[in-house]
Design a protein around this motif. Structure first.
Motif, mmCIF file in Angstrom:
data_model
loop_
_atom_site.group_PDB
_atom_site.id
_atom_site.type_symbol
_atom_site.label_atom_id
_atom_site.label_comp_id
_atom_site.label_asym_id
_atom_site.label_seq_id
_atom_site.Cartn_x
_atom_site.Cartn_y
_atom_site.Cartn_z
ATOM 1 N N VAL A 165 0.837 -1.197 0.000
ATOM 2 C CA VAL A 165 0.000 0.000 0.000
ATOM 3 C C VAL A 165 0.879 1.256 0.000
ATOM 4 O O VAL A 165 0.630 2.205 -0.726
ATOM 5 N N THR A 166 1.935 1.252 0.825
ATOM 6 C CA THR A 166 2.814 2.433 0.822
ATOM 7 C C THR A 166 3.463 2.605 -0.537
ATOM 8 O O THR A 166 3.747 3.726 -0.954
ATOM 9 N N CYS A 167 3.698 1.494 -1.241
ATOM 10 C CA CYS A 167 4.342 1.622 -2.547
ATOM 11 C C CYS A 167 3.403 2.208 -3.574
ATOM 12 O O CYS A 167 3.832 2.876 -4.513
ATOM 13 N N ILE A 168 2.121 1.956 -3.423
ATOM 14 C CA ILE A 168 1.202 2.423 -4.454
ATOM 15 C C ILE A 168 0.625 3.792 -4.098
ATOM 16 O O ILE A 168 0.126 4.508 -4.968
ATOM 17 N N TYR A 169 0.714 4.172 -2.841
ATOM 18 C CA TYR A 169 0.113 5.442 -2.424
ATOM 19 C C TYR A 169 0.628 6.664 -3.191
ATOM 20 O O TYR A 169 -0.157 7.538 -3.537
ATOM 21 N N PRO A 170 1.930 6.776 -3.466
ATOM 22 C CA PRO A 170 2.385 7.971 -4.189
ATOM 23 C C PRO A 170 1.679 8.158 -5.520
ATOM 24 O O PRO A 170 1.339 9.273 -5.892
ATOM 25 N N LEU A 171 1.448 7.060 -6.248
ATOM 26 C CA LEU A 171 0.756 7.195 -7.516
ATOM 27 C C LEU A 171 -0.643 7.746 -7.297
ATOM 28 O O LEU A 171 -1.111 8.609 -8.033
ATOM 29 N N ILE A 172 -1.304 7.228 -6.284
ATOM 30 C CA ILE A 172 -2.653 7.697 -5.995
ATOM 31 C C ILE A 172 -2.612 9.166 -5.590
ATOM 32 O O ILE A 172 -3.429 9.977 -6.034
ATOM 33 N N TRP A 173 -1.624 9.511 -4.741
ATOM 34 C CA TRP A 173 -1.518 10.898 -4.284
ATOM 35 C C TRP A 173 -1.280 11.841 -5.460
ATOM 36 O O TRP A 173 -1.894 12.899 -5.555
ATOM 37 N N LEU A 174 -0.369 11.442 -6.347
ATOM 38 C CA LEU A 174 -0.104 12.276 -7.517
ATOM 39 C C LEU A 174 -1.375 12.453 -8.334
ATOM 40 O O LEU A 174 -1.682 13.546 -8.790
ATOM 41 N N ALA A 175 -2.117 11.360 -8.494
ATOM 42 C CA ALA A 175 -3.320 11.444 -9.315
ATOM 43 C C ALA A 175 -4.329 12.414 -8.727
ATOM 44 O O ALA A 175 -4.817 13.309 -9.420
#
Lengths: 437, 277, 296
Positions: free
Chosen positions: B22-32
């Motif tokens: 989840v921490t690995c995928i969160y930045p992509l979500i945050w950027l989006a």
């Protein structure tokens, strides 16, 4: 013969690569070509950017015989690019340069002095406010034309947050400021915002205070050995930092946030005070909330202990960036560059800049001040500061010294170092970098 | 054989692994979702969700700036870099893995030097070098510095991988009369699928995000790449964060798609294991 | 170790190795030699460089900031070896075993940080570490550990450790993928027979998986060490060497001297120092790790 087939394949790849790398010929043309490397990015709303871009468009329209090629990058990026080009002796015809680079470029003979550039146009040369070109001076000549001057150290005060802490006016003395800081902290309001990741913001306050304690020409005196960093005026300045640190005046993470984040703290009304080098001209274009515009007062850092303010306050301005001219310019190109200097960076542009509250470097009259923001008007009219040029340490000291200043100031601000030790370190760095003859 | 403890162990571990994922995928979500905020919203609270979706940011980022053009330039950089570097890395890597020869130490040492040199100290020498050859601002010039930085990585990875392939493969092919290139093309390359694809992704990603070389050698707008283009959303006084983030999201698309697409291949290659017999 | 008997070795070298190495030499070796030449000059003011031989290197040996930066690099090297390579191998091991569900999903997702540009990720992590509204402190305060909340990147004693976390987080997926590829080449029969013999979990790792993927481990260690010695972007974006010079690293110091202070001669001296130290460290690592022991 499979090996030769492999060899052929390899040679083919090599040939393709070489073909792709073969240089293209340069296009010819009958026009005079000028290259400009600048930081006036058009997708940003800074006032002087907008004005300068308009002026450049006018210039291009007025001179169809000149082909102006522009390369635009942000100033962070120019910090890497221009020294690289300079080292390779491949600077463009006109380029944005930091005033602190002047000695290096001038010494290397890579930049043209303004005197040479404008030798046929004495009236234009005389149109500069005396002293405004000082940051670009090297050995009796000047090597760049700045596009604006900025007060080095302006204090922003948020009067709404002050009211919340029971304070009714801007602190007049340093002791009052310390008391205000205490009151603000009691209400859980961070007193002063600082974003010193880039290391230059603390130097702004340092420079601004030094101009008041040591005089506007303190940098020249330090370099020539007439003054030392360990002298009393600088002890007063760093002492201010030490006392503010003890009072817990700044946000705790000031070394890891940069100036944009510190500004955000002020914009979001999370801090009561902020110190910065400000381009007044852009306050209109910034997205300042209306309450913040009404609540903000600009002023000076309060009176220091033992300071005599009866003769008014000196407000140092600095011209950190300007347009420099390649020393290889000659003939038609030189004439084109002259025209550029006169028309783009001249009086018209200055009038527009000043009508928005900015400080231009040329003497102009008939400026329409009606659109200048209230807070800026109050700063100039009520406080009557004396604008003096000089005092910004970044403009006049080599990098090794400014690095040492920041490192030690940060340590003082973190409570890890005392004033005396800090000043000794800085003086040692100065003596190593600028040996006095 | 599954007692309570035997299940709880893996369960805790699985939960921990999912947390890391989840921490690995969160930045992509945050950027989006950050790219769809207004500048004010973003500046006020960096982690909150947007109140209304500002698709306008993408319009500004795409149209007003020349990002699409930089995008295409960077695709060119990436594709050519991958083609050239993987090709040479495979040749050199295979040879280092399978043969001993007199210059082997020299080759290894030169590659090591390429691996340890800090990039920024090469900027000035490279600029002068390519200026002398009149190759600055040329579309193909970046292949060379990229090769310099990525070739050692490619060679060492491929070399290590090929060493795990049993020599019996080549010996069997030799016995059957196959030539060297036939052996390589028909047997070794297909088996090296996983590492080659990994190398492709790493090198493409490097070319995609690369900044200093592009800045100095290929700065003119016709050949500028996307990393340098994105930097121009910032300046001294006024950083348009949301536009910059929208540009980052646009920039992330190709590499992410490339990765997700090829990921299937890599997993297939890995789970099939190595040759049996 | 029979070398394959084919056409004369020389021709093979010319075909396989020379073209690539020639381009490589042109791309990197030549500029490096030029940079070394700069380091032997006093190139202060962009005029013609003046030859001063090894004088810059004498200054380097006495430069306290160089040594403190080196120390930071060494600390980070240790953290990233354990974090990137160690955790990478652990993940690879777990994700190739049967204990973990949704292996494909986990594997795909854990590689994402590698794909995002370092600058963007570093900026994100500065937000996480922010004192007032950063996620780390928010979480700490929420679980009652508010007293530990700190301005992490402004604390000279913790800043290097704080910087290690994003570095590990961004790159462990890369090493994980490499190791998964390597583990995938272990013949299934070996793994199955080991399990039948009772070797599971860590026993299986130490005595079976690691030895059989040793080449990959050595390469991973070399890549990790060489990468950390020239690490630049993360520190630039997150702390710019601060507070004071507490988190200064070698590559950032070289950059600052060359490009901000415009001392190209000394800046390149620092760069040469980086190369020498890196080569020494990687040579040491390679010797300590052996490398040929477990070749099949």
């Amino acid at each position: 013969m499979t090996i030769s087939r492999k060899l052929v394949v390899r040679l083919a790849v090599l040939a393709l690569v070489s073909a792709a790398l073969a240089g293209c010929g340069k296009p010819g043309g009958g026009k005079v070509e000028l290259n400009l490397l600048d930081s006036f990015l058009p997708n940003l709303s800074e006032s002087y950017n907008v004005s300068l871009n308009l002026k450049i468009k006018d210039f291009e329209a007025k001179h169809p015989e000149i082909k102006l090629t522009r390369d635009q990058s942000s100033s962070d990026v120019l910090d890497t690019k221009v020294p690289t080009l300079g080292a390779a002796n491949q600077l463009p015809d006109l380029f944005a340069a930091r005033s602190s680079w002047t000695p290096k470029f001038a010494d290397a003979g890579e930049v043209l002095s303004i005197e040479t550039l404008l030798k046929d146009n004495k009236t234009f040369m005389d149109g500069f406010i005396p002293g405004m070109l000082n940051d670009f001076q090297y050995k009796d000549a000047h090597y760049g034309i700045p596009w604006q001057a900025m007060p080095i150290s302006v204090m922003y005060y948020n009067m709404d947050l002050f009211k919340k802490a029971g304070i009714t006016k801007v602190p007049a003395t340093f002791d009052e400021m310390l008391a205000d800081i205490k009151a603000l902290k009691a209400k859980g309001i961070t007193p002063i915002a600082m974003g010193d990741k880039g290391k230059w913001q603390c130097r702004l306050l340092f420079s601004g205070l030094n101009v008041r304690t040591a005089g506007v020409d303190y940098l020249e005196k330090l370099k020539s050995g007439q003054m030392k960093f360990t002298d009393p005026p600088f002890q007063t300045t760093v002492g201010v930092f030490e006392k503010l640190a003890k009072a817990g005046a700044w946000n705790k993470d000031f070394t890891s946030i940069d100036y944009t984040q510190a500004r955000s703290l002020y914009f979001n009304q999370k801090v009561a005070m902020y110190n910065e080098m400000v381009t007044f001209a852009q306050i209109e274009d910034d997205q300042w909330p209306a309450e913040l515009k009404a609540a903000t007062q600009f002023s000076f850092f309060p009176q220091l202990p033992g300071e005599d303010l009866s003769k008014g306050i000196n407000v140092p301005v600095a011209t950190d960036w300007g347009i420099a001219f390649n020393s290889k310019l000659s003939g038609d190109k030189l004439k084109a560059a002259q025209a550029f200097a006169v028309e783009v960076l001249g009086d018209d542009y200055t009038k527009v800049l000043e009508s928005k509250g900015g400080i231009g470097v040329r003497k102009v009259e008939g400026v329409d001040f009606s659109k200048v923001p209230e807070a800026v008007k109050r700063y100039f009219d009520d406080l009557s500061p004396k604008v003096v040029v000089g005092g910004h340490i970044d403009g006049r000291m080599p990098g090794a010294v400014t690095d040492e200043v920041s490192a030690n100031l940060q340590n003082v601000m973190l409570g890890q170092e005392g004033t005396d030790k800090a000043l000794q370190n800085i003086q040692a760095a100065l003596e190593k970098a600028v040996p006095t003859k | 054989m599954r007692g309570k403890r035997a299940v709880a162990g893996p369960l805790a571990m699985n939960i921990a692994l999912f947390a890391v994922a989840v921490t690995c995928i969160y930045p992509l979500i945050w950027l989006a979702y950050s790219s769809l905020k207004t500048e004010n919203e973003f500046v006020r609270s960096m982690f909150s969700l947007p109140t209304a979706l500002q698709w306008n940011n993408y319009y500004l980022a795409l149209i007003k700036s020349k990002i699409l053009y930089f995008f295409l330039n960077t695709v060119f950089n990436g594709v050519t870099a991958v083609a050239v570097i993987v090709f040479f890395a495979f040749c050199i890597g295979y040879f280092l893995a399978r043969y001993e020869f007199r210059g082997k130490n020299l080759v290894n040492s030169l590659l090591m030097i390429g691996l340890v040199v800090p990039v920024h100290s090469l900027l000035v020498p490279m600029y002068i070098q390519y200026k002398l050859l009149d190759m600055v601002d040329h579309r193909g010039v970046l292949i060379l510095p990229y090769l310099g930085v990525m070739l050692p990585l490619g060679v060492f990875l491929i070399e290590a991988y090929i060493k795990t392939l049993p020599r019996e493969l080549e010996q069997a092919a030799e016995i059957e009369g196959a030539s060297l290139s036939q052996t390589i093309m028909r047997i070794i390359v297909p088996l090296s699928g996983p590492i080659l694809i990994t190398a492709v992704i790493i090198i493409f990603n490097f070319a995609w995000n690369e900044f200093p070389f592009s800045l100095v050698l290929n700065a003119s707008e016709t050949v500028r790449n996307i990393a340098v283009g994105i930097m121009n959303f910032a300046s001294d006084w006024d950083t348009k964060w949301t536009l910059r983030i929208a540009a980052c999201v646009i920039s992330l698309f190709p590499v992410t798609i490339l990765y997700v697409f090829f990921n299937r291949q890599i997993i297939k290659g890995m789970t099939e294991g190595s040759v049996k017999g | 170790m029979k070398a394959l008997n084919r056409k004369p070795l020389g021709k093979l070298i010319a075909v396989f190795i020379l073209p690539g190495m020639f381009l490589f030499a042109f791309s990197i070796v030549v500029p490096t030699l030029v940079a070394v030449w700069y380091s032997l000059n006093n190139w202060q003011s962009l005029t013609r460089p003046q030859w001063i031989g090894l004088a810059n290197f004498k200054d380097l040996l006495g430069d306290a900031l160089f040594w403190s930066s080196l120390w930071n690099n060494l600390k980070l090297a240790l953290y990233t070896l354990i974090g990137q390579v160690g955790i990478g191998y652990l993940m690879a091991f777990l994700l190739t075993s049967r204990l973990v569900t949704s292996r494909d999903f986990l594997r795909t997702v854990m590689f994402f940080p590698v794909l995002i540009s370092t600058v963007v990720l570093s900026f994100l992590w500065t937000l996480v570490y922010s004192n007032d509204y950063g996620m780390l402190n928010v979480v700490l305060r929420a679980v009652g550990l508010g007293a530990s909340a700190n301005a992490w990147l402004s604390d000279p004693h913790l800043v290097v450790e704080a910087l290690a976390v994003p570095l590990i987080w961004q790159w462990f997926g890369f090493y994980m993928v490499i190791f998964m590829g390597a583990i995938g080449t272990i013949p299934k029969e070996i793994l199955e027979s080991a399990e039948l013999d009772g070797a599971v979990g860590f026993k299986k790792a130490f005595f079976i998986s690691i030895p059989l993927t040793y080449d990959a481990v050595v390469v991973a260690v070399l890549l990790c060490l060489s990468g950390i010695m020239k690490m630049f972007d993360t520190v630039l974006v997150m702390t710019d060497g601060g507070p004071g010079n507490a988190s200064m690293v070698l590559a950032l110091y070289a950059y600052r001297v060359s490009f901000r202070n415009l001392q190209l001669g000394y800046g390149n001296t620092i760069a040469v120092g980086i190369v020498v130290v890196s080569l020494a460290i990687t040579f040491l690592a390679r010797t300590l790790l052996g490398g040929k022991r477990y070749a099949r």
